[in-house]
Structure formats: structure tokens, C-alpha cells
Write a protein that holds these residues in place. Sequence first.
Motif, PDB file in Angstrom:
ATOM      1  N   GLU A 196     -26.471  48.521 -32.684  1.00  0.00           N
ATOM      2  CA  GLU A 196     -27.191  48.389 -33.866  1.00  0.00           C
ATOM      3  C   GLU A 196     -27.609  46.733 -34.092  1.00  0.00           C
ATOM      4  O   GLU A 196     -27.151  46.061 -33.150  1.00  0.00           O
ATOM      5  N   SER A 197     -28.310  46.582 -35.250  1.00  0.00           N
ATOM      6  CA  SER A 197     -28.981  45.214 -35.417  1.00  0.00           C
ATOM      7  C   SER A 197     -27.362  44.326 -35.966  1.00  0.00           C
ATOM      8  O   SER A 197     -26.471  44.986 -36.197  1.00  0.00           O
ATOM      9  N   VAL A 198     -27.451  42.937 -35.618  1.00  0.00           N
ATOM     10  CA  VAL A 198     -26.482  42.085 -35.854  1.00  0.00           C
ATOM     11  C   VAL A 198     -27.010  41.189 -36.894  1.00  0.00           C
ATOM     12  O   VAL A 198     -28.007  40.486 -36.850  1.00  0.00           O
ATOM     13  N   GLN A 199     -26.495  41.331 -38.038  1.00  0.00           N
ATOM     14  CA  GLN A 199     -26.905  40.431 -39.280  1.00  0.00           C
ATOM     15  C   GLN A 199     -25.802  39.180 -39.358  1.00  0.00           C
ATOM     16  O   GLN A 199     -24.776  39.339 -39.216  1.00  0.00           O
ATOM     17  N   PHE A 200     -26.615  38.014 -39.668  1.00  0.00           N
ATOM     18  CA  PHE A 200     -25.692  36.879 -39.882  1.00  0.00           C
ATOM     19  C   PHE A 200     -26.396  36.356 -41.206  1.00  0.00           C
ATOM     20  O   PHE A 200     -27.532  36.021 -41.428  1.00  0.00           O
ATOM     21  N   VAL A 201     -25.601  36.618 -42.343  1.00  0.00           N
ATOM     22  CA  VAL A 201     -26.020  35.824 -43.534  1.00  0.00           C
ATOM     23  C   VAL A 201     -25.294  34.397 -43.582  1.00  0.00           C
ATOM     24  O   VAL A 201     -24.113  34.315 -43.745  1.00  0.00           O
ATOM     25  N   CYS A 202     -26.152  33.792 -43.670  1.00  0.00           N
ATOM     26  CA  CYS A 202     -25.797  32.140 -43.419  1.00  0.00           C
ATOM     27  C   CYS A 202     -25.539  31.278 -44.796  1.00  0.00           C
ATOM     28  O   CYS A 202     -24.862  30.943 -45.315  1.00  0.00           O
ATOM     29  N   ASN A 203     -26.749  31.245 -45.485  1.00  0.00           N
ATOM     30  CA  ASN A 203     -26.713  30.586 -46.658  1.00  0.00           C
ATOM     31  C   ASN A 203     -25.956  29.204 -46.434  1.00  0.00           C
ATOM     32  O   ASN A 203     -25.193  28.954 -47.430  1.00  0.00           O
ATOM     33  N   SER A 204     -26.732  28.117 -45.921  1.00  0.00           N
ATOM     34  CA  SER A 204     -26.095  26.888 -45.606  1.00  0.00           C
ATOM     35  C   SER A 204     -26.735  26.071 -45.157  1.00  0.00           C
ATOM     36  O   SER A 204     -27.903  26.344 -44.559  1.00  0.00           O
ATOM     37  N   TRP A 205     -26.518  24.664 -45.622  1.00  0.00           N
ATOM     38  CA  TRP A 205     -27.487  23.592 -45.188  1.00  0.00           C
ATOM     39  C   TRP A 205     -27.029  23.323 -43.876  1.00  0.00           C
ATOM     40  O   TRP A 205     -25.737  23.011 -43.320  1.00  0.00           O
ATOM     41  N   PHE A 240     -21.095  33.115 -38.144  1.00  0.00           N
ATOM     42  CA  PHE A 240     -20.349  34.412 -37.674  1.00  0.00           C
ATOM     43  C   PHE A 240     -21.486  35.592 -38.285  1.00  0.00           C
ATOM     44  O   PHE A 240     -21.903  35.319 -39.346  1.00  0.00           O
ATOM     45  N   SER A 241     -21.243  36.604 -37.652  1.00  0.00           N
ATOM     46  CA  SER A 241     -21.879  37.879 -38.132  1.00  0.00           C
ATOM     47  C   SER A 241     -21.178  38.348 -39.339  1.00  0.00           C
ATOM     48  O   SER A 241     -20.158  37.858 -39.632  1.00  0.00           O
ATOM     49  N   ASN A 242     -21.761  39.306 -40.065  1.00  0.00           N
ATOM     50  CA  ASN A 242     -21.313  40.067 -41.380  1.00  0.00           C
ATOM     51  C   ASN A 242     -20.342  41.118 -41.022  1.00  0.00           C
ATOM     52  O   ASN A 242     -20.013  41.781 -41.886  1.00  0.00           O
ATOM     53  N   ASP A 243     -19.696  40.838 -39.800  1.00  0.00           N
ATOM     54  CA  ASP A 243     -18.459  41.782 -39.923  1.00  0.00           C
ATOM     55  C   ASP A 243     -17.284  41.215 -40.373  1.00  0.00           C
ATOM     56  O   ASP A 243     -17.021  39.899 -40.670  1.00  0.00           O
ATOM     57  N   ILE A 244     -16.251  41.954 -40.685  1.00  0.00           N
ATOM     58  CA  ILE A 244     -15.104  41.665 -41.125  1.00  0.00           C
ATOM     59  C   ILE A 244     -13.875  42.147 -40.292  1.00  0.00           C
ATOM     60  O   ILE A 244     -13.781  43.393 -39.964  1.00  0.00           O
TER      61      ILE A 244
END
Length: 867
Positions: A150-159, A173-177
Motif C-alpha cells: 500500500e502507499s507509504v505516507q510521511f506526515v512531516c510538518n517541519s522546516w 519517518f513514515s506514519n507507522d507506529i
Amino acid sequence: MFGIFDRDTSQKIKGTLVLMPKNVLDFNSVSSVKKKGVLDVAGDVIEAAGSLLGGIVDGATAFLGRNVSIRLISATKKDGNGHGLVGKEVFLEKHIPTLPTLGARQDAFSIYFDWDADFGIPGAFYIRNYMQAHEFFLVSVTFDDIPNHESVQFVCNSWVYNFKSYKKDRIFFSNDIYLPSQTPAPLVYYRQEELQNLRGDGTGQRKDWERIYDYDVYNDLGNPDENVNLARPVLGGSSTHPYPRRVRSGRKPTAKDPKSEKPGALYVPRDENFGHLKSSDFLTYGIKSLSQDVIPLFKSVIFDLNFTPNEFDSFDEVRDLFEGGIELPTNVLSKISPLPVLKEIFRTDGEQVLKFPPPHVIKVSKSAWMTDEEFGREMIAGVNPCVIRLLKEFPPKSTLDTTLYGDQTSTIKKEHLEINLGGLTVEKAVNDQRLFILDYHDAFIPYLNKINKNAKAYATRTILFLKDDGTLKPLAIELSLPHPSGLQYGAESKVILPSDQGVDSTIWLLSKAHVIVNDSCYHQLMSHWLNTHAVVEPFIIATNRHLSVLHPINRLLDPHFRDTININSLARAALINADGIIEQTFLPGPSSVEMSSAAYKNWVFTDQALPADLIKRGLAVEDSSSPHGLRLVIEDYPYAVDGLEIWDAIKIWVQDYVSLYYPTDEVVQKDTELQTWWKEIIEKGHGDLRDKPWWPKMQSLQDLIQSCSIIIWTASALHAAVNFGQYPYGGYILNRPTLSRRLIPEKGTPHYDEMVKNPQKAYLRTITPKFQTLIDLSVIEILSRHASDEIYLGERDSKFWTSDSRALQAFKKFGNKLAKIEGTIKERNNDSSLKNRYGPVQLPYTILQPSGEDGLAFRGIPNSISI
């Protein structure tokens, strides 16, 4: 080993990278305003805005070529060192200007990787920014076409700054936990490396682009080098002045006090700064404007130009602030007009007036605030509803050290109360749980000699009676001063009883004003600043230092930390600093934050849970047959009734979520990151209270659930309850004054004669004058506003915050529960039998409705302490 990325490889994977360029409207930095001044910065904004809006596409192309690169890191395949394979460097290739899901000023780019099964699944990536002076805000990266995955998501929100700014390349890192022990082996090294980067080495002065989290004491509130009167004690690191820790800046010490830092640019870890084009940027920019430009304007209008006197002469003149406004000289208006944020605050609308929006408390009735019923109601449904407590002993006693302060027992007698108890004795009323007290005696007595050098104030105790209709009736107010022979001799006190006729009614109204001045200051310094803003910051620091972004508890708590470090740094620069806005406009003056240090000595983490707080104050008793397992002593207690619904929803959500990752107590005990996190919170973040026995041991699932629930409650609902009612109630200064300048007049004095002849003038000369009122209203209007892009409890800024469908389902359940609670609150507010829901002022208690809207909404629970 990088052969798998040769161009002749048959398969490619495509990524979509979303970023925001550095925006000329992003004027968050306190230092930039200090260096250039608000008016200059505003000019820069206006000048640059046109070129910005006209050059979006051209700006986006700057990221193409060899300016931004990514190297994938495998989560499933190792290199020779046992670390995840690192792929070849690949650069952005194509700008996608029409991606429909993009927000304002977000740009999307394509990036392509040659891929081979021997590389496995990417779980992280390194990114480099090769541009010298163009940092950007990385929003997200998505890979949609990885074969058999499946797709791999990276939620970054960083400068992301130029790569040379960092000792180690920026990693995401990816959005895995994963718990530490469950981290894919190829990612373990990178997980640990990133945490070490965030901790830093504890040395040197921090730079604007850094993301380092470390602790320091509050040693930056004073400025002794400028003036000896601006020296302030260091808060934290001692038993005399204990305090929570703040983020370390590492600035140089002052010359006159080597333990204090020099004022100057405040360091905020870069990702803690506000985002782009947020209305919260404008709100906080307004606070900076107030401290550096607007207050001098007020001074010039009132003192230098003598354009308007510094005293209100009637209650009608106070109401004119909202109905007619204050006319401004042309030269003053010309300084405000170019600044959109100031025009918004002061409603100039092109006219020569200074006009504030009408506070909610007088929208229906202009005089109901004066009633005893409203006075009592605001203790359980106002802006500071978490101090009143059950009176369990009579007369009330003090907890102050008798060797230092003598006998501080209350002088209120039974006969003072029983004349208004409808035939009940005091003993009967106490036994029936019908007497309550708002007690600020011990908080203020130690400081009154200092305070009364520039003001005239009492330490107050107020006793109230719970009537049959569920409302609170004030019975007596005790006004106390330190004994003239010395603090060790106790207090000199007078007891004022209710009256609605003649001069005695004016004395009663003045006595209530003295109580409210105590309450306003305690609220701002303790209930609001200390008990939410200050105590939460150590949890944020420790979370970033020790809980990886892959950690489930980081993912749980992170939304509740949004913007808090930034707003706290702003408070240290403009609100609670020496001669700052709080010291100028609130009763304690230079003793303000020192008083909150004294209160911190009695802060108990576990008592911040709403049920524990209510039980401690005697406002609830455990009862398994009642909702939430508690029976409220005051059934119609809006803050408690609504708050318990929110508390239970938070705790159930936390339990549902945490149980996904911690099936047993043993898993909690063996989580190395979690244990280090909790240990550091106690020993460093709240180090002055490290030896207190009440800290949870973090050895069980229940310890973890309770602790996380308290953190979330404090950062969301508790802060909302004590913050967003400030302007609705306090915007009318007659209702919530912040200063007292006269004691109750004695017979035979000119002030007494004035009180008899002109009660309104006597009241106005006692409370906050015009100049300080203008500052008060300007500040609390900003603090009471919701940003248009606020994220409320039950919401997330990205639907891809986790890849765990179980967690997403539990979060959806939490949101549905909050929606039901909102409906229930609306129903309560329509129940005419619940008199404390509206009160004489006809103001429904909506502040704990979960959803909100921008502006002075008087409802909505943001996820975090974001203003």
C-alpha cells in the motif's frame, strides 16, 4: 550496494512531495519585531505581498534542478552495519501546480526513484536542501505505487534549512507506529540517532534553525543591566522559588546577575513556530504590537497629548468603549491604519475611534453583573471556575507558617452568616454541605506589603451559601491587611456583609470588586499561566527528547503540544516579563510571577485530573451510582458538569488507544523510551517537585492512561475553560477589574464623602483606570480569540497521522462521542431550571462545547494551548 538504483532498473516508484516556501508573511520571530519594529515589519509585509502573490509558479521552480534531494531508507533491508539501506540521492523533477488537495501556498512536486525488491519498503528518508537562503516547510511525502504494498505516507510538518545547518541530515519517518522493542531492525539506528539530534549536547546558544529541546529555569524575565528595578528572581532550581522548566536558549548572562540571561532573541525550536498565513500568527503578532507600539500610543494619547483623561467618570463612559469608542487624534490613527492586525483589534474602520467589541456579559443586560447572584455564579461558570471549594471547617483557617505570619484564622463569626441563612445554623449549613469559600487570603497576605506600595489591596475570603434553587448567595466578605506591627502578628481584618441600600450597598459593591481583583490576578497567574501554559512545557520538551515520532505516545500527545512553546516564549518576552503587560496592568506588579512560584509549591500532577480536583475541593464525592462515579455537591455546576463529560471522553479515548500498544503492565515497564521520558519529566522538567510521593510510578497501564489523560485534559479542556472566557467576562472592566487603588473608605474622610455623593465615581477610582483598561481589553481580546485554522479536540491536522486502522477507528469513536456531548451541552443550556447555565447576565455556558469557530466565539476546545 546501490546498484539497485541504476537507471536501467525496470521499475520506478513515484513520490509526491508537498512543501510551502518561506513566506514573507511569516513574521513569527519575536526578534525580528524587536529589531525592526512593528511598523517597519508591516511595511515589509505590504511591500512584499504583491510580488509573493504574483510569483507562486516562479517561486516553485526554484526547488527544481539540484536544489532539493531525497534518499530513501529501507525499513526491511539492512546494509553491512545492520542499518537500513540508504538509496541514491534523487532530486525533485516536476512541479504539480494543480493538485486539488493542496492548501494555501502549498506546492507539490514529483520525485522518482528506481526501485528493486532487494531494497524493500521505505520506512524513512533523508532530505537535503541545497539552497543557501531558502528554507521551506515540508508538509508531506507520499509514495503510492510501491509494488505489492500500500502507499507509504510521511506526515512531516517541519522546516528544512540548508543542509550545512545540520550536523546530521534531516530524517523523516513514515506514519507507522512502533514501540522501541518492535521497531523494524533496519530503523533502530535511525530512530535513536534522531532522538539524539533533538536532545543536543546542552551547550552553546541555540540558533533559529535548530530543533533542539533542552531545559532551563525561568531566568530571563528580568533586565537588571538596564535598571535595578527590573531585576527578577530566578524561578526554578531552588526550594525558595520552584518552577516548571522552559526550553533552554543558552543566551549570555547579564552583567549584574550571572544567574540571569540577557534579554534578546528568544529561541524556539524551529518546528514549534506558528505556520504560514495562520490567523494565530496575526493574533500573536497583535500581542507583540501591543507591547512595542500600541502601549506607547496609549500613553501618548492619555498622558503626553492629554487627549483623554486617565479616569472613567461614569459607568456609561466605560460602556462607550464598545458603543461609541474613544476618538483618536489623526496622528495616532495614522500609525494604526497601515496595520491590518491592529485595525482588526481596534475596529478603527477608517474612523478616528478606538472601539472594542461588546463583551458577552453586557450584551443582554448592562447592570446584571452587579447582582450577588452573578457574583456567585461566575465562581462556577465564569473564567475561573476551578478555585471555589466546600467550607469544611468554621471559622476558616490559614495554612501559612505561624512563625512567619502569626495567627491568620478568619475573623468571620457565626453571627455574620446566620442572619442570612434562613434559620439555619452555621454548623447545620456546614454539615449539609451548603457553605462554600473563595479563599485568596493565603495567596495574597505574604505579598501585600510589596503590592500596596503602588496599589491598595486586601487579601480576601468570601463565604457563600447554596440556596434551594441551586444558586450561590454571598454571605460575607473578609478583607485583610498585614498587621501594621509586622507580618508575624497576623492580619487586621474587617468583615463586610451584603446590603442593597444606601452607602452600605456601595461598600458591599466595592468589597466584591476587591474579591474580583484577587480572583482576576489569581486566575491569570495561577489558574491560567501556571496551571496550563507553564506546567505543560516540560512534557513537550521531554516528549521530543525521548519519545520518537514512531512512538505511540508521541503520536497520541503531539497534537496537544501544538504552538505551546512558541506562545510561552512570547509570554516571557511581552506578558510576564519585568515591566511587561501583566506587571503593568495586574495587581501584583513586580511580584506577579513570583506569586505563581509560591503556588507551584502546592501543585500536584495527579490532582489536575478533573475528578481528583473536584474531590479535593470538596465539590464532589465518590459515588458509583452517579454518572462519572461522582456526585456533585453543587448539581448545577456548569464547569464540572460539562467538564466531566469531556474528561471521561478523553480518558476513554486514551484507554482505547493506549491499550492497542500496551496489552499488559509489563510492556509499559519494559518500554525504554517511555520510562526514560517519565523519569526525565519528574527529575528535570518538574525537577523542583521530584521528591513528591504523588508522581505516578509509570509501572502499569493505568499509570500511563491516567498520566496521558491528565496531560491532554490540561492542554485542551482546562486551558479552554480558563482562557476563552477572558474577554466575554473580563472585557467589561467593571465586572472583572485587575487593579485596586483604594481601600474601603473610612467615615470622616474625603473618599467616604465622595462614595456617599457619587458611588460610581468611587467605584471607578478604586478599580483599574483607563490606560490600564485599554491594555487589559486589548490583550484579553487577543487571548480570547480562536484562530480560523484552529484544530479542535477530536480533530487532527492530517488524516494520515497514523497507518494503524485500529487507532483511526478509536479516534473516530472519540470524535463521535464529543459530538454527542456538544448536543447534550446545548440541551442543558436550554433548561430554564438550571439557573447557573445562564445567570442574570443571560450568558449561556458554552465554553466547553468541543467545536468552535474563529473569533470571539466563547466556545470550542482547541487541542492545545495555542494562544
